[in-house]
Design a protein around this motif. Structure first.
Motif, mmCIF file in Angstrom:
data_model
loop_
_atom_site.group_PDB
_atom_site.id
_atom_site.type_symbol
_atom_site.label_atom_id
_atom_site.label_comp_id
_atom_site.label_asym_id
_atom_site.label_seq_id
_atom_site.Cartn_x
_atom_site.Cartn_y
_atom_site.Cartn_z
ATOM 1 N N VAL A 45 0.835 -1.203 0.000
ATOM 2 C CA VAL A 45 0.000 0.000 0.000
ATOM 3 C C VAL A 45 0.867 1.250 0.000
ATOM 4 C CG1 VAL A 45 -1.642 1.347 1.375
ATOM 5 C CG2 VAL A 45 -2.023 -1.097 1.019
ATOM 6 N N ARG A 46 1.908 1.268 0.822
ATOM 7 C CA ARG A 46 2.752 2.454 0.877
ATOM 8 C C ARG A 46 3.467 2.705 -0.445
ATOM 9 N NH1 ARG A 46 7.304 4.658 1.461
ATOM 10 N NH2 ARG A 46 8.628 2.949 2.045
ATOM 11 N N GLU A 47 3.741 1.659 -1.181
ATOM 12 C CA GLU A 47 4.438 1.802 -2.462
ATOM 13 C C GLU A 47 3.504 2.149 -3.626
ATOM 14 O OE1 GLU A 47 6.585 -1.876 -2.732
ATOM 15 O OE2 GLU A 47 7.999 -1.282 -1.168
ATOM 16 N N LEU A 48 2.206 2.283 -3.359
ATOM 17 C CA LEU A 48 1.261 2.629 -4.425
ATOM 18 C C LEU A 48 1.536 3.988 -5.052
ATOM 19 C CD1 LEU A 48 -2.138 1.486 -2.889
ATOM 20 C CD2 LEU A 48 -0.963 0.478 -4.862
ATOM 21 N N ASP A 49 1.962 4.943 -4.225
ATOM 22 C CA ASP A 49 2.112 6.318 -4.696
ATOM 23 C C ASP A 49 2.999 7.070 -3.710
ATOM 24 O OD1 ASP A 49 1.120 9.305 -4.757
ATOM 25 O OD2 ASP A 49 0.404 8.405 -6.628
ATOM 26 N N PRO A 50 3.819 8.009 -4.186
ATOM 27 C CA PRO A 50 4.679 8.766 -3.271
ATOM 28 C C PRO A 50 3.905 9.614 -2.254
ATOM 29 C CG PRO A 50 5.228 9.264 -5.573
ATOM 30 C CD PRO A 50 4.068 8.329 -5.584
ATOM 31 N N ARG A 51 2.641 9.893 -2.527
ATOM 32 C CA ARG A 51 1.847 10.676 -1.573
ATOM 33 C C ARG A 51 1.322 9.842 -0.419
ATOM 34 N NH1 ARG A 51 -0.882 13.466 -6.673
ATOM 35 N NH2 ARG A 51 -0.634 11.299 -7.251
ATOM 36 N N VAL A 52 1.426 8.521 -0.516
ATOM 37 C CA VAL A 52 1.083 7.653 0.615
ATOM 38 C C VAL A 52 2.277 7.675 1.558
ATOM 39 C CG1 VAL A 52 0.530 5.314 1.367
ATOM 40 C CG2 VAL A 52 -0.442 6.199 -0.765
ATOM 41 N N VAL A 53 2.076 8.235 2.741
ATOM 42 C CA VAL A 53 3.197 8.388 3.668
ATOM 43 C C VAL A 53 3.286 7.257 4.684
ATOM 44 C CG1 VAL A 53 3.269 10.893 3.415
ATOM 45 C CG2 VAL A 53 1.930 9.893 5.265
ATOM 46 N N GLY A 54 2.241 6.456 4.765
ATOM 47 C CA GLY A 54 2.306 5.341 5.693
ATOM 48 C C GLY A 54 1.087 4.456 5.616
ATOM 49 N N ALA A 55 1.284 3.202 5.996
ATOM 50 C CA ALA A 55 0.201 2.234 6.109
ATOM 51 C C ALA A 55 0.436 1.447 7.398
ATOM 52 C CB ALA A 55 0.179 1.309 4.902
ATOM 53 N N TRP A 56 -0.615 1.336 8.193
ATOM 54 C CA TRP A 56 -0.538 0.664 9.481
ATOM 55 C C TRP A 56 -1.701 -0.307 9.594
ATOM 56 C CZ3 TRP A 56 -0.135 5.777 8.484
ATOM 57 C CH2 TRP A 56 1.020 6.449 8.883
ATOM 58 N N VAL A 57 -1.448 -1.503 10.090
ATOM 59 C CA VAL A 57 -2.534 -2.393 10.470
ATOM 60 C C VAL A 57 -2.654 -2.279 11.979
ATOM 61 C CG1 VAL A 57 -3.367 -4.766 10.614
ATOM 62 C CG2 VAL A 57 -2.276 -3.948 8.512
ATOM 63 N N ILE A 58 -3.865 -1.943 12.411
ATOM 64 C CA ILE A 58 -4.144 -1.686 13.828
ATOM 65 C C ILE A 58 -5.079 -2.774 14.338
ATOM 66 C CG2 ILE A 58 -5.104 -0.030 15.461
ATOM 67 C CD1 ILE A 58 -4.631 2.089 13.162
ATOM 68 N N SER A 59 -4.719 -3.352 15.470
ATOM 69 C CA SER A 59 -5.560 -4.349 16.124
ATOM 70 C C SER A 59 -5.516 -4.097 17.623
ATOM 71 C CB SER A 59 -5.054 -5.755 15.807
ATOM 72 O OG SER A 59 -5.857 -6.721 16.442
ATOM 73 N N HIS A 60 -6.672 -4.015 18.243
ATOM 74 C CA HIS A 60 -6.766 -3.780 19.685
ATOM 75 C C HIS A 60 -5.998 -2.523 20.107
ATOM 76 C CE1 HIS A 60 -8.748 -7.609 19.938
ATOM 77 N NE2 HIS A 60 -7.739 -8.163 19.306
ATOM 78 N N GLY A 61 -6.078 -1.475 19.281
ATOM 79 C CA GLY A 61 -5.473 -0.198 19.618
ATOM 80 C C GLY A 61 -3.966 -0.117 19.436
ATOM 81 N N GLU A 62 -3.372 -1.119 18.819
ATOM 82 C CA GLU A 62 -1.924 -1.115 18.608
ATOM 83 C C GLU A 62 -1.604 -1.463 17.162
ATOM 84 O OE1 GLU A 62 0.154 -3.649 21.288
ATOM 85 O OE2 GLU A 62 -0.742 -2.747 23.062
ATOM 86 N N ALA A 63 -0.489 -0.923 16.677
ATOM 87 C CA ALA A 63 -0.024 -1.271 15.334
ATOM 88 C C ALA A 63 0.624 -2.647 15.396
ATOM 89 C CB ALA A 63 0.965 -0.239 14.825
ATOM 90 N N VAL A 64 0.135 -3.562 14.559
ATOM 91 C CA VAL A 64 0.732 -4.893 14.486
ATOM 92 C C VAL A 64 1.610 -5.022 13.243
ATOM 93 C CG1 VAL A 64 -1.063 -6.006 15.864
ATOM 94 C CG2 VAL A 64 -1.323 -5.876 13.383
ATOM 95 N N ALA A 65 1.521 -4.044 12.342
ATOM 96 C CA ALA A 65 2.371 -3.993 11.157
ATOM 97 C C ALA A 65 2.350 -2.562 10.643
ATOM 98 C CB ALA A 65 1.867 -4.943 10.080
ATOM 99 N N ALA A 66 3.423 -2.161 9.981
ATOM 100 C CA ALA A 66 3.493 -0.800 9.452
ATOM 101 C C ALA A 66 4.553 -0.696 8.372
ATOM 102 C CB ALA A 66 3.814 0.195 10.569
ATOM 103 N N SER A 67 4.333 0.275 7.497
ATOM 104 C CA SER A 67 5.339 0.695 6.526
ATOM 105 C C SER A 67 5.187 2.205 6.432
ATOM 106 C CB SER A 67 5.111 0.031 5.169
ATOM 107 O OG SER A 67 6.102 0.463 4.249
ATOM 108 N N VAL A 68 6.206 2.919 6.858
ATOM 109 C CA VAL A 68 6.102 4.368 7.021
ATOM 110 C C VAL A 68 7.268 5.049 6.314
ATOM 111 C CG1 VAL A 68 5.915 6.227 8.701
ATOM 112 C CG2 VAL A 68 5.032 3.972 9.271
ATOM 113 N N SER A 69 6.953 6.090 5.544
ATOM 114 C CA SER A 69 7.999 6.847 4.861
ATOM 115 C C SER A 69 8.580 7.898 5.807
ATOM 116 C CB SER A 69 7.453 7.525 3.599
ATOM 117 O OG SER A 69 6.782 8.718 3.932
ATOM 118 N N GLU A 70 9.694 8.454 5.392
ATOM 119 C CA GLU A 70 10.327 9.507 6.198
ATOM 120 C C GLU A 70 9.491 10.782 6.225
ATOM 121 O OE1 GLU A 70 11.513 9.739 2.021
ATOM 122 O OE2 GLU A 70 11.735 8.106 3.445
#
Length: 126
Positions: free
Chosen positions: A15-40
């Motif tokens: 998802v983060r690699e779809l477009d340079p304007r996507v700055v991050g993608a997080w999967v959230i479960s029970h109020g916490e990030a269980v996975a993420a890909s975040v740009s600078e």
């Protein structure tokens, strides 16, 4: 098919690699990030604030689901701030996980939503 946590990492990257304007993608479960890909470019709040944001995202994505019997399956929730927008997608997993996608404008939201939905569908197929 329910995504597993390893699949969540791949989904966030895709998802983060779809477009340079996507700055991050997080999967959230029970109020916490269980996975993420975040740009600078992504604004990163402190740990306490981040936990509150993740909890809020799950609540905001969950409330409209109570109306699915009338309007059909919820596709996504759009949150628009002055400096960053976000889309929230339920992953229909056993852990009620939500995919949060942060992006910068200008961006045609419906185009991005379609691309993200495609990534989710591809992840389920694997």
């Amino acid at each position: 098919m329910v995504l597993q946590y390893g699949g969540y990492e791949k989904l966030c990257r895709a998802v983060r690699e779809l477009d340079p304007r996507v700055v991050g993608a997080w999967v959230i479960s029970h109020g916490e990030a269980v996975a993420a890909s975040v740009s600078e470019k992504a604004p990163v709040p402190n740990k306490d604030k981040l936990g509150k944001i993740f909890f809020q995202a799950q609540v905001m994505a969950g409330i409209p689901r109570t109306n699915e019997d009338m309007y059909g399956r919820l596709e996504f929730v759009l949150i628009r701030h002055m400096h960053l927008d976000a889309m929230l997608f339920h992953l229909d997993s056993g852990d009620e996980a939500v995919l949060a996608v942060g992006f910068q404008r200008p961006y045609p939201e419906m185009l991005l939503a379609g691309k993200v939905a495609g990534c989710i569908a591809s992840s389920r197929a694997q």
